[in-house]
Design an enzyme around this catalytic site. Structure first.
Site, mmCIF file in Angstrom:
data_model
loop_
_atom_site.group_PDB
_atom_site.id
_atom_site.type_symbol
_atom_site.label_atom_id
_atom_site.label_comp_id
_atom_site.label_asym_id
_atom_site.label_seq_id
_atom_site.Cartn_x
_atom_site.Cartn_y
_atom_site.Cartn_z
ATOM 1 N N ASP A 21 0.784 -1.238 0.000
ATOM 2 C CA ASP A 21 0.000 0.000 0.000
ATOM 3 C C ASP A 21 0.817 1.290 0.000
ATOM 4 O O ASP A 21 0.245 2.372 0.137
ATOM 5 C CB ASP A 21 -1.006 0.048 1.176
ATOM 6 C CG ASP A 21 -2.255 -0.772 0.879
ATOM 7 O OD1 ASP A 21 -2.467 -1.110 -0.310
ATOM 8 O OD2 ASP A 21 -3.004 -1.079 1.815
ATOM 9 N N LYS A 24 3.464 1.110 -4.874
ATOM 10 C CA LYS A 24 4.344 0.528 -5.907
ATOM 11 C C LYS A 24 3.634 0.415 -7.256
ATOM 12 O O LYS A 24 4.191 0.771 -8.289
ATOM 13 C CB LYS A 24 4.810 -0.872 -5.470
ATOM 14 C CG LYS A 24 5.628 -0.873 -4.189
ATOM 15 C CD LYS A 24 6.024 -2.279 -3.769
ATOM 16 C CE LYS A 24 4.865 -3.153 -3.337
ATOM 17 N NZ LYS A 24 4.168 -2.694 -2.117
ATOM 18 N N THR A 25 2.410 -0.090 -7.235
ATOM 19 C CA THR A 25 1.702 -0.313 -8.495
ATOM 20 C C THR A 25 1.263 1.014 -9.111
ATOM 21 O O THR A 25 1.380 1.218 -10.325
ATOM 22 C CB THR A 25 0.507 -1.257 -8.264
ATOM 23 O OG1 THR A 25 1.002 -2.465 -7.674
ATOM 24 C CG2 THR A 25 -0.200 -1.596 -9.564
ATOM 25 N N HIS A 84 4.060 -9.505 -0.494
ATOM 26 C CA HIS A 84 5.322 -9.717 0.194
ATOM 27 C C HIS A 84 5.918 -11.101 -0.112
ATOM 28 O O HIS A 84 7.119 -11.229 -0.361
ATOM 29 C CB HIS A 84 5.082 -9.549 1.691
ATOM 30 C CG HIS A 84 6.315 -9.702 2.515
ATOM 31 N ND1 HIS A 84 7.418 -8.897 2.337
ATOM 32 C CD2 HIS A 84 6.622 -10.567 3.504
ATOM 33 C CE1 HIS A 84 8.349 -9.264 3.195
ATOM 34 N NE2 HIS A 84 7.893 -10.280 3.908
HETATM 35 P P1 GDP Z 1 1.146 -1.110 -3.497
HETATM 36 O O1 GDP Z 1 0.494 -2.096 -2.591
HETATM 37 O O2 GDP Z 1 2.470 -0.661 -2.940
HETATM 38 O O3 GDP Z 1 1.248 -1.543 -4.920
HETATM 39 O O4 GDP Z 1 0.237 0.237 -3.460
HETATM 40 P P2 GDP Z 1 -0.847 0.761 -4.503
HETATM 41 O O5 GDP Z 1 -0.196 1.332 -5.708
HETATM 42 O O6 GDP Z 1 -1.869 -0.282 -4.706
HETATM 43 O O7 GDP Z 1 -1.449 2.012 -3.688
HETATM 44 C C1 GDP Z 1 -2.071 1.854 -2.437
HETATM 45 C C2 GDP Z 1 -2.985 3.015 -2.142
HETATM 46 O O8 GDP Z 1 -2.251 4.220 -2.006
HETATM 47 C C3 GDP Z 1 -4.017 3.268 -3.234
HETATM 48 O O9 GDP Z 1 -5.234 3.611 -2.637
HETATM 49 C C4 GDP Z 1 -3.440 4.441 -4.001
HETATM 50 O O10 GDP Z 1 -4.417 5.226 -4.661
HETATM 51 C C5 GDP Z 1 -2.741 5.218 -2.910
HETATM 52 N N1 GDP Z 1 -1.622 5.988 -3.454
HETATM 53 C C6 GDP Z 1 -0.641 5.495 -4.269
HETATM 54 N N2 GDP Z 1 0.223 6.462 -4.609
HETATM 55 C C7 GDP Z 1 -0.203 7.599 -3.993
HETATM 56 C C8 GDP Z 1 0.290 8.947 -3.958
HETATM 57 O O11 GDP Z 1 1.297 9.296 -4.569
HETATM 58 N N3 GDP Z 1 -0.416 9.835 -3.200
HETATM 59 C C9 GDP Z 1 -1.523 9.477 -2.516
HETATM 60 N N4 GDP Z 1 -2.118 10.429 -1.818
HETATM 61 N N5 GDP Z 1 -2.006 8.217 -2.526
HETATM 62 C C10 GDP Z 1 -1.363 7.296 -3.252
HETATM 63 MG MG MG Z 2 0.742 -3.404 -5.800
#
Ligand code: GDP
Ligand code: MG
Length: 389
Positions: A21, A24-25, A84
């Site tokens: 969260d 990354k994606t 993970h």
């Molecule tokens: P991952 O699990 O690392 O791949 O994370 P995701 O890309 O799925 O993002 C997780 C959450 O964080 C989602 O609800 C995104 O919309 C939010 N998010 C991701 N990048 C940003 C950002 O740059 N700013 C904000 N405010 N939220 C973000």
């Molecule tokens: Mg992801």
């Protein structure tokens, strides 16, 4: 007709790492969007990356999403792993061969357990260059961002990275995806940092060809295709190869990278090989395509193994001689018996030497990394010290 792949720029494999969260994606999607606008990539939206639909539809267990793009100076294949467990499995086994990594840390949340674990893992598998994306910078104030930056540099230094030299770039994947100029510029800055800070790795192009199979598919009327990253050497259309595990020989009749035909694939490339006369069910993930006669498969080896602690998602009880977990070696998943010799037990958190006897022969060599898993969790990470036969 498809346009041929032209190797005009050096190719590198990179990927995102970091706590669930932290973005990354979203960041991966934002990178493809920014480069699509520059004209050197194709935009891949968030849900295409996160679901990896072709792979899910084929019922394949590997959960790595690959995207490709180019900067002004380089061609990249970029992997974004969903969970993970995928990091532990794919990084330790070498299925995800990263030449460099983008560590994604949410500036709003700071370092979390998986942030630390991925840094540890990256160090262990020899990812020598990390660039930090302090993501969600749109949601954190200046002071907080500075604090998290210090925290990350400290974590990197503790793990043997040059904490002062590592580029740390505040970004917002989300706002860049939404097209806000300030945050689009932050992604450009991140890519510049990757281009300049991650050096071109040494490629073993002169070694005999070897490719661990990640995936197989059938092209009706043409034959069986195997995909994966070339671990070493080169391969051309017309080359004779051997598939270890399937015990068949064949000839490469087609070669592609990201849907583009190529004449020669080399170490580091992500490719699909069309193999003449090989039935689809003869080959599978875990088999290895190699230059004929260049590798001698074996099943016994001596290894050094780190037993993950309970806190790291590993066992809470020791391993003993006679334990029979699954070994993930390259893309293969093979059962093996462990013998701890005089030590008799290996406690979570220990690093031990053991002798392993696998359930079948696989190509082995000293220095090869592997993961030990049981019931869906990773309990150990090891390196082959000596092949015994
Ligand atoms: P991952 O699990 O690392 O791949 O994370 P995701 O890309 O799925 O993002 C997780 C959450 O964080 C989602 O609800 C995104 O919309 C939010 N998010 C991701 N990048 C940003 C950002 O740059 N700013 C904000 N405010 N939220 C973000
Ligand atoms: Mg992801």
């Amino acid at each position: 007709p498809k346009t041929a792949y032209v190797r005009t720029k050096p190719h590198l494999n990179i990927g995102t790492m970091g706590h669930v969260d932290h973005g990354k994606t979203t960041l991966t999607a934002a990178i493809t969007k920014v480069l699509a606008e520059r004209g050197t990539g194709t935009f891949v939206p968030f849900d295409r990356i996160d679901k990896a639909p072709e792979e899910a539809a084929r019922g394949i267990t590997i959960n790595i999403a690959h995207v490709e793009y180019e900067t002004d100076t380089r061609h990249y294949a970029h992997v974004d792993m969903p969970g993970h467990a995928d990091y532990i499995k794919n990084m330790v086994t070498g299925a995800a061969q990263l030449d460099g990594a983008i560590l994604v840390v949410s500036a709003a949340d700071g370092i979390m357990p998986q942030t630390a674990e991925h840094v540890l893992l990256a160090r262990q598998v020899g990812v020598d260059h990390i660039v930090v994306a302090l993501n969600k910078a749109d949601a954190g104030d200046e002071e907080l961002i500075e604090l998290v930056e210090l925290e990350v540099r400290d974590l990197l230094a503790q793990n043997g990275y040059d904490g002062d030299a590592v580029p740390v770039i505040p970004v917002s994947g989300l706002k860049a995806l939404e097209g806000e100029p300030r945050w689009t510029a932050s992604i450009e800055a991140l890519l510049d940092a990757v281009d300049t800070y991650v050096p071109m790795p040494e490629r073993y192009v002169d070694a005999p060809f070897l490719l661990p199979i990640e995936n197989t598919l059938t092209i009706t009327g043409r034959g069986t295709v195997v995909t994966g990253a070339v671990e070493r050497g080169t391969v051309h259309v017309g080359d004779r190869v051997q598939v270890l595990g399937a015990e068949v020989e064949s000839v490469v009749t087609g070669l592609e990278t990201f849907g583009k035909p190529m004449d020669e694939a080399q170490a580091g490339d992500n490719v699909a090989l069309l193999l003449r006369g090989v039935p689809r069910d003869a080959v599978r993930r875990g088999h290895v395509v190699a230059a004929p006669g260049s590798v001698e498969p074996a099943r016994r080896f001596r290894a050094q193994v780190y037993v993950l602690s309970g806190r790291e998602g590993g066992r809470t009880t020791p391993l003993t001689t006679g334990y029979r977990p699954q070994f993930y070696i390259r893309t293969a998943d093979v059962v093996g018996d462990i013998d701890l010799g005089d030590a008799a037990v290996a406690r979570p958190g220990d690093t031990v030497t053991m002798t392993v006897e696998l359930g079948r022969d696989v190509p082995l060599e000293s220095g090869l990394g592997f993961a030990i898993r049981e019931g869906g969790r990773t309990v150990g990470a090891g390196t082959v010290m000596e092949v015994l036969g």
